[in-house]
Design a protein around this motif. Structure first.
Motif, PDB file in Angstrom:
ATOM      1  N   THR A  79       7.740  -7.891   4.976  1.00 43.15           N
ATOM      2  CA  THR A  79       6.946  -8.847   4.181  1.00 43.15           C
ATOM      3  C   THR A  79       7.151  -8.605   2.692  1.00 43.15           C
ATOM      4  N   VAL A  80       7.094  -7.339   2.283  1.00 47.86           N
ATOM      5  CA  VAL A  80       7.302  -7.016   0.870  1.00 47.86           C
ATOM      6  C   VAL A  80       8.721  -7.401   0.456  1.00 47.86           C
ATOM      7  N   ALA A  81       9.691  -7.096   1.288  1.00 45.80           N
ATOM      8  CA  ALA A  81      11.089  -7.437   0.970  1.00 45.80           C
ATOM      9  C   ALA A  81      11.259  -8.942   0.796  1.00 45.80           C
ATOM     10  N   ARG A  82      10.675  -9.696   1.696  1.00 42.65           N
ATOM     11  CA  ARG A  82      10.780 -11.161   1.627  1.00 42.65           C
ATOM     12  C   ARG A  82      10.099 -11.695   0.375  1.00 42.65           C
ATOM     13  N   ASN A  83       8.887 -11.230   0.111  1.00 41.84           N
ATOM     14  CA  ASN A  83       8.143 -11.720  -1.055  1.00 41.84           C
ATOM     15  C   ASN A  83       8.853 -11.380  -2.357  1.00 41.84           C
ATOM     16  N   LYS A  84       9.369 -10.174  -2.473  1.00 40.10           N
ATOM     17  CA  LYS A  84      10.073  -9.782  -3.704  1.00 40.10           C
ATOM     18  C   LYS A  84      11.375 -10.572  -3.864  1.00 40.10           C
ATOM     19  N   THR A 114      19.799  -4.064  -3.981  1.00 34.71           N
ATOM     20  CA  THR A 114      19.537  -2.636  -4.179  1.00 34.71           C
ATOM     21  C   THR A 114      18.260  -2.430  -4.978  1.00 34.71           C
ATOM     22  N   SER A 115      18.088  -3.228  -6.006  1.00 37.14           N
ATOM     23  CA  SER A 115      16.885  -3.125  -6.838  1.00 37.14           C
ATOM     24  C   SER A 115      15.620  -3.454  -6.035  1.00 37.14           C
ATOM     25  N   ILE A 116      15.678  -4.515  -5.271  1.00 35.43           N
ATOM     26  CA  ILE A 116      14.511  -4.910  -4.476  1.00 35.43           C
ATOM     27  C   ILE A 116      14.230  -3.879  -3.390  1.00 35.43           C
ATOM     28  N   LEU A 117      15.271  -3.332  -2.781  1.00 36.17           N
ATOM     29  CA  LEU A 117      15.059  -2.304  -1.760  1.00 36.17           C
ATOM     30  C   LEU A 117      14.278  -1.133  -2.352  1.00 36.17           C
ATOM     31  N   SER A 118      14.644  -0.718  -3.543  1.00 35.83           N
ATOM     32  CA  SER A 118      13.906   0.361  -4.210  1.00 35.83           C
ATOM     33  C   SER A 118      12.447  -0.043  -4.425  1.00 35.83           C
ATOM     34  N   ASP A 119      12.233  -1.258  -4.889  1.00 41.63           N
ATOM     35  CA  ASP A 119      10.872  -1.747  -5.115  1.00 41.63           C
ATOM     36  C   ASP A 119      10.052  -1.759  -3.820  1.00 41.63           C
ATOM     37  N   VAL A 120      10.694  -2.148  -2.720  1.00 40.67           N
ATOM     38  CA  VAL A 120      10.006  -2.219  -1.428  1.00 40.67           C
ATOM     39  C   VAL A 120       9.498  -0.842  -1.028  1.00 40.67           C
ATOM     40  N   PHE A 121      10.350   0.168  -1.133  1.00 40.59           N
ATOM     41  CA  PHE A 121       9.943   1.497  -0.687  1.00 40.59           C
ATOM     42  C   PHE A 121       8.989   2.178  -1.671  1.00 40.59           C
ATOM     43  N   ARG A 124       6.718   0.431  -3.291  1.00 39.35           N
ATOM     44  CA  ARG A 124       5.457  -0.240  -2.911  1.00 39.35           C
ATOM     45  C   ARG A 124       4.893   0.362  -1.622  1.00 39.35           C
ATOM     46  N   LEU A 125       5.752   0.588  -0.643  1.00 38.25           N
ATOM     47  CA  LEU A 125       5.323   1.186   0.617  1.00 38.25           C
ATOM     48  C   LEU A 125       4.684   2.545   0.369  1.00 38.25           C
ATOM     49  N   TYR A 126       5.331   3.368  -0.422  1.00 37.83           N
ATOM     50  CA  TYR A 126       4.807   4.713  -0.709  1.00 37.83           C
ATOM     51  C   TYR A 126       3.460   4.626  -1.426  1.00 37.83           C
ATOM     52  N   ASP A 127       3.373   3.747  -2.424  1.00 40.77           N
ATOM     53  CA  ASP A 127       2.120   3.600  -3.176  1.00 40.77           C
ATOM     54  C   ASP A 127       0.970   3.156  -2.276  1.00 40.77           C
ATOM     55  N   VAL A 128       1.218   2.175  -1.438  1.00 40.08           N
ATOM     56  CA  VAL A 128       0.162   1.657  -0.561  1.00 40.08           C
ATOM     57  C   VAL A 128      -0.244   2.716   0.461  1.00 40.08           C
ATOM     58  N   MET A 129       0.726   3.467   0.964  1.00 36.39           N
ATOM     59  CA  MET A 129       0.421   4.501   1.954  1.00 36.39           C
ATOM     60  C   MET A 129      -0.519   5.578   1.405  1.00 36.39           C
ATOM     61  N   GLN A 130      -0.509   5.757   0.108  1.00 38.63           N
ATOM     62  CA  GLN A 130      -1.368   6.780  -0.491  1.00 38.63           C
ATOM     63  C   GLN A 130      -2.841   6.395  -0.448  1.00 38.63           C
ATOM     64  N   THR A 131      -3.112   5.099  -0.382  1.00 42.17           N
ATOM     65  CA  THR A 131      -4.502   4.654  -0.466  1.00 42.17           C
ATOM     66  C   THR A 131      -5.007   3.908   0.764  1.00 42.17           C
ATOM     67  N   LYS A 132      -4.080   3.366   1.567  1.00 44.43           N
ATOM     68  CA  LYS A 132      -4.495   2.552   2.711  1.00 44.43           C
ATOM     69  C   LYS A 132      -3.719   2.941   3.949  1.00 44.43           C
ATOM     70  N   GLU A 133      -4.303   2.644   5.096  1.00 41.48           N
ATOM     71  CA  GLU A 133      -3.593   2.836   6.353  1.00 41.48           C
ATOM     72  C   GLU A 133      -2.826   1.559   6.669  1.00 41.48           C
ATOM     73  N   ILE A 134      -1.548   1.693   6.889  1.00 37.95           N
ATOM     74  CA  ILE A 134      -0.712   0.553   7.243  1.00 37.95           C
ATOM     75  C   ILE A 134      -0.562   0.576   8.759  1.00 37.95           C
ATOM     76  N   THR A 135      -1.003  -0.483   9.413  1.00 39.57           N
ATOM     77  CA  THR A 135      -0.996  -0.496  10.871  1.00 39.57           C
ATOM     78  C   THR A 135       0.351  -0.921  11.458  1.00 39.57           C
ATOM     79  N   ASN A 136       1.161  -1.668  10.701  1.00 45.26           N
ATOM     80  CA  ASN A 136       2.476  -2.069  11.185  1.00 45.26           C
ATOM     81  C   ASN A 136       3.467  -1.906  10.038  1.00 45.26           C
TER      82      ASN A 136
END
Length: 189
Positions: A76-81, A48-55, A57-69
């Motif tokens: 990838t973020v879920a696996r790495n965390k 549950t904690s990692i799931l929160s971290d994943v989303f 991170r997703l939201y933060d990255v989306m604010q500054t970069k275009e995510i193509t996939n």
């Protein structure tokens, strides 16, 4: 918003649309959570904690970069965390079993049976699809297997949205007329 792809939703998020982010969360949270649980040997609290971290991170990255996939990024973020957590917890026993973990063996058996049933249904449907004319087969394939909407199919098949709706309807009608009652029950029950 259901018809939008992940990438289209990501662009909306980047423009400040919070509902688009909620849609991405709804679309991927359960699957990613189960993936994380698998990696963490079914540790619900950490998953549950990692799931929160994943989303986050997703939201933060989306604010500054275009995510193509988006899907690939999330997994990838879920696996790495998860790996980071496992490496940090090497001193604790990540492989302790309790009643909940043992009951997951039963869940795995059920999943395997469902997967076997899904494969059987797919082969059975494939048999009947091969008997259809090409235009019907293509429309059904794009609609059900590729999960494309009528507009997307119309574009690919150089046709109108209404024509595609008719093709899909006619294809389903033809499929049912070819099938025997047992096959219909196996496919649709």
């Amino acid at each position: 918003m259901d018809a939008l792809t992940d990438n289209e939703l990501a662009l909306k998020v980047r423009k400040g649309n919070k509902q688009a982010f909620e849609k991405l969360y709804d679309r991927w949270a359960t699957r990613v959570y189960n993936y994380i649980r698998l990696l963490l040997n079914y540790n619900d609290e950490d998953a549950t904690s990692i799931l929160s971290d994943v989303f986050i991170r997703l939201y933060d990255v989306m604010q500054t970069k275009e995510i193509t996939n988006v899907k690939s990024f999330i997994y990838t973020v879920a696996r790495n965390k998860s790996i980071d957590l496992i490496r940090g917890n090497k001193s604790t026993n990540m492989y302790e079993y309790d009643d909940e973990k043992l009951s997951l063996e039963k869940d795995k058996q059920v999943w395997q049976e469902e997967e076997t049933n899904r494969i059987y249904k797919q082969k059975l449907l494939g048999k009947y699809l091969s008997m259809l004319e090409e235009k019907y087969r293509e429309a059904i394939y794009l609609y059900y297997y590729e999960e494309k909407d009528y507009n997307e199919i119309a574009e690919l098949m150089w046709s109108s949205k209404n024509s595609i709706g008719t093709l899909v309807f006619q294809a389903k009608k033809r499929l049912k007329s070819m099938m025997n009652q047992d096959d219909i029950e196996n496919l649709f029950i």
